[in-house]
Design a protein around this motif. Structure first.
Motif, PDB file in Angstrom:
ATOM      1  N   GLU A 178      32.884  -3.605 -58.618  1.00 18.32           N
ATOM      2  CA  GLU A 178      32.559  -2.343 -59.459  1.00 18.32           C
ATOM      3  C   GLU A 178      31.120  -1.973 -58.788  1.00 18.32           C
ATOM      4  O   GLU A 178      30.401  -2.973 -58.541  1.00 18.32           O
ATOM      5  CB  GLU A 178      32.406  -2.781 -60.743  1.00 18.32           C
ATOM      6  CG  GLU A 178      32.206  -1.622 -61.652  1.00 18.32           C
ATOM      7  CD  GLU A 178      31.880  -2.172 -63.131  1.00 18.32           C
ATOM      8  OE1 GLU A 178      30.988  -2.991 -63.543  1.00 18.32           O
ATOM      9  OE2 GLU A 178      32.866  -1.860 -63.955  1.00 18.32           O
ATOM     10  N   ALA A 179      30.916  -0.682 -58.982  1.00 16.61           N
ATOM     11  CA  ALA A 179      29.737  -0.309 -58.301  1.00 16.61           C
ATOM     12  C   ALA A 179      29.429   1.079 -59.063  1.00 16.61           C
ATOM     13  O   ALA A 179      30.021   1.835 -59.346  1.00 16.61           O
ATOM     14  CB  ALA A 179      29.826   0.002 -56.848  1.00 16.61           C
ATOM     15  N   GLU A 180      27.844   0.938 -59.235  1.00 25.90           N
ATOM     16  CA  GLU A 180      27.560   2.562 -59.793  1.00 25.90           C
ATOM     17  C   GLU A 180      26.542   3.005 -58.763  1.00 25.90           C
ATOM     18  O   GLU A 180      25.622   2.368 -58.256  1.00 25.90           O
ATOM     19  CB  GLU A 180      26.901   2.233 -61.160  1.00 25.90           C
ATOM     20  CG  GLU A 180      26.502   3.628 -61.552  1.00 25.90           C
ATOM     21  CD  GLU A 180      25.832   3.189 -63.175  1.00 25.90           C
ATOM     22  OE1 GLU A 180      25.022   4.213 -63.520  1.00 25.90           O
ATOM     23  OE2 GLU A 180      25.966   2.381 -63.882  1.00 25.90           O
ATOM     24  N   LEU A 181      26.747   4.255 -58.616  1.00 27.06           N
ATOM     25  CA  LEU A 181      25.772   4.902 -57.579  1.00 27.06           C
ATOM     26  C   LEU A 181      24.949   5.810 -58.399  1.00 27.06           C
ATOM     27  O   LEU A 181      25.509   6.785 -59.189  1.00 27.06           O
ATOM     28  CB  LEU A 181      26.565   5.947 -56.697  1.00 27.06           C
ATOM     29  CG  LEU A 181      25.988   6.868 -55.714  1.00 27.06           C
ATOM     30  CD1 LEU A 181      25.111   6.132 -54.629  1.00 27.06           C
ATOM     31  CD2 LEU A 181      27.155   7.631 -55.033  1.00 27.06           C
ATOM     32  N   ARG A 182      23.647   5.817 -58.267  1.00 20.33           N
ATOM     33  CA  ARG A 182      22.652   7.149 -58.810  1.00 20.33           C
ATOM     34  C   ARG A 182      21.896   7.748 -57.591  1.00 20.33           C
ATOM     35  O   ARG A 182      21.218   6.953 -56.866  1.00 20.33           O
ATOM     36  CB  ARG A 182      21.766   6.234 -59.529  1.00 20.33           C
ATOM     37  CG  ARG A 182      22.369   5.414 -60.821  1.00 20.33           C
ATOM     38  CD  ARG A 182      21.374   4.946 -61.749  1.00 20.33           C
ATOM     39  NE  ARG A 182      20.233   4.298 -61.143  1.00 20.33           N
ATOM     40  CZ  ARG A 182      20.038   3.007 -61.012  1.00 20.33           C
ATOM     41  NH1 ARG A 182      21.446   2.328 -61.414  1.00 20.33           N
ATOM     42  NH2 ARG A 182      19.274   2.245 -60.491  1.00 20.33           N
ATOM     43  N   ALA A 183      22.424   9.066 -57.511  1.00 19.83           N
ATOM     44  CA  ALA A 183      21.755   9.817 -56.455  1.00 19.83           C
ATOM     45  C   ALA A 183      20.127  10.173 -56.747  1.00 19.83           C
ATOM     46  O   ALA A 183      19.985  10.373 -57.814  1.00 19.83           O
ATOM     47  CB  ALA A 183      22.573  10.895 -56.049  1.00 19.83           C
ATOM     48  N   GLY A 184      19.572  10.310 -55.708  1.00 20.11           N
ATOM     49  CA  GLY A 184      18.021  10.683 -55.894  1.00 20.11           C
ATOM     50  C   GLY A 184      17.670  11.882 -54.991  1.00 20.11           C
ATOM     51  O   GLY A 184      18.441  12.890 -55.249  1.00 20.11           O
ATOM     52  N   LEU A 185      16.651  11.959 -54.228  1.00 21.57           N
ATOM     53  CA  LEU A 185      16.282  12.823 -53.452  1.00 21.57           C
ATOM     54  C   LEU A 185      17.286  13.403 -52.451  1.00 21.57           C
ATOM     55  O   LEU A 185      17.893  12.775 -51.830  1.00 21.57           O
ATOM     56  CB  LEU A 185      14.815  12.516 -52.669  1.00 21.57           C
ATOM     57  CG  LEU A 185      14.262  13.512 -51.756  1.00 21.57           C
ATOM     58  CD1 LEU A 185      13.764  14.412 -52.514  1.00 21.57           C
ATOM     59  CD2 LEU A 185      13.106  12.664 -50.627  1.00 21.57           C
ATOM     60  N   ARG A 186      17.362  14.702 -52.574  1.00 23.03           N
ATOM     61  CA  ARG A 186      18.415  15.513 -51.777  1.00 23.03           C
ATOM     62  C   ARG A 186      17.374  15.884 -50.501  1.00 23.03           C
ATOM     63  O   ARG A 186      16.431  16.486 -50.476  1.00 23.03           O
ATOM     64  CB  ARG A 186      18.800  16.690 -52.289  1.00 23.03           C
ATOM     65  CG  ARG A 186      19.586  17.393 -51.279  1.00 23.03           C
ATOM     66  CD  ARG A 186      20.322  18.670 -52.110  1.00 23.03           C
ATOM     67  NE  ARG A 186      21.000  19.388 -51.237  1.00 23.03           N
ATOM     68  CZ  ARG A 186      21.983  20.541 -51.516  1.00 23.03           C
ATOM     69  NH1 ARG A 186      22.122  20.924 -52.711  1.00 23.03           N
ATOM     70  NH2 ARG A 186      22.367  21.183 -50.693  1.00 23.03           N
ATOM     71  N   LEU A 187      18.082  15.434 -49.189  1.00 27.98           N
ATOM     72  CA  LEU A 187      17.140  15.731 -47.985  1.00 27.98           C
ATOM     73  C   LEU A 187      17.460  17.110 -47.546  1.00 27.98           C
ATOM     74  O   LEU A 187      18.545  17.521 -47.707  1.00 27.98           O
ATOM     75  CB  LEU A 187      17.539  14.734 -46.854  1.00 27.98           C
ATOM     76  CG  LEU A 187      17.400  13.316 -47.216  1.00 27.98           C
ATOM     77  CD1 LEU A 187      17.734  12.491 -46.036  1.00 27.98           C
ATOM     78  CD2 LEU A 187      16.068  13.001 -47.652  1.00 27.98           C
ATOM     79  N   PRO A 188      16.409  17.857 -47.069  1.00 30.42           N
ATOM     80  CA  PRO A 188      16.668  19.143 -46.960  1.00 30.42           C
ATOM     81  C   PRO A 188      17.612  19.388 -45.607  1.00 30.42           C
ATOM     82  O   PRO A 188      17.634  18.682 -44.612  1.00 30.42           O
ATOM     83  CB  PRO A 188      15.299  19.703 -46.287  1.00 30.42           C
ATOM     84  CG  PRO A 188      14.594  18.517 -45.883  1.00 30.42           C
ATOM     85  CD  PRO A 188      15.145  17.677 -46.633  1.00 30.42           C
TER      86      PRO A 188
END
Length: 204
Positions: A116-126
């Motif tokens: 099981e894994a949970e992904l949390r996205a952060g900074l979007r690169l330009p």
């Protein structure tokens, strides 16, 4: 070829992939790959991979020597927004992943017996980021190397995995991801670019 070892450790990458409309095939995929070296050159070798398309399985094996297996892959978006992903083969879970795209913590004490894994996205690169590498697979008594080219929107992310020690991904049990990225709107070309007048043979 041998695993590429740095400071006594090898490097394994995992990915949940949703190939949508606009490509050669539409299907979903879970894979695990290891970074290897041959004659001093870094390459990627796919160790375990499951898809939900018979055409993808057969084509991957025949064209590139990729050991694809069939599985039921269920990807569901959540209200956070996010993604719940689950892979099941022969009525046994292969892997479970819960991917949330905002802040939050992984919950639950089990992963269906596998992972099981949970992904949390952060900074979007330009911009959109290009990447190029080669995949090497053993085909009978020889190896086959295939170029891969990709371009995608990239976001930094964090992931927490729980892997059952008796499942097909047992070698990941108890390990934490070093780096996690969320890729969106990606274009992937697997195989060489056909010469003028030649039928295209590449795909995903």
């Amino acid at each position: 070829m041998r695993p590429l070892i740095v400071a006594g450790r090898g490097l394994i990458g995992t990915a949940w992939v949703d190939y949508g409309p606009g490509g050669v095939l539409e299907y979903r995929e879970l894979l695990s790959a290891v970074l290897v070296r041959r004659a001093g050159r870094p390459l990627v070798s796919i160790v375990d991979i499951w898809v939900d398309s018979t055409a993808s399985r057969d084509g991957g094996r025949e064209l590139w020597g990729i050991p694809k297996e069939l599985a039921d892959l269920d990807f569901r978006t959540t209200t956070r927004p996010g993604l719940d992903a689950r892979a099941t083969a022969d009525a046994r879970p292969v892997a479970d992943a819960r991917a949330g795209l905002d802040a939050g913590a992984a919950t639950g004490d089990s992963a269906g017996g596998i992972a099981e894994a949970e992904l949390r996205a952060g900074l979007r690169l330009p911009g959109r980021w290009p990447a190029g590498f080669s995949v090497i697979q053993v085909v009978g008594d020889r190896t086959k190397t295939t170029p891969v080219r990709a371009r995608a929107t990239v976001r930094l992310a964090k992931a927490a995995w729980r892997v059952a020690p008796d499942g097909p991904l047992a070698y990941l049990a108890g390990r934490r991801p070093l780096l996690t990225f969320a890729l969106h709107d990606f274009r992937l070309v697997f195989g060489r670019r056909p010469a003028p007048g030649e039928a295209a043979g590449g795909g995903r």
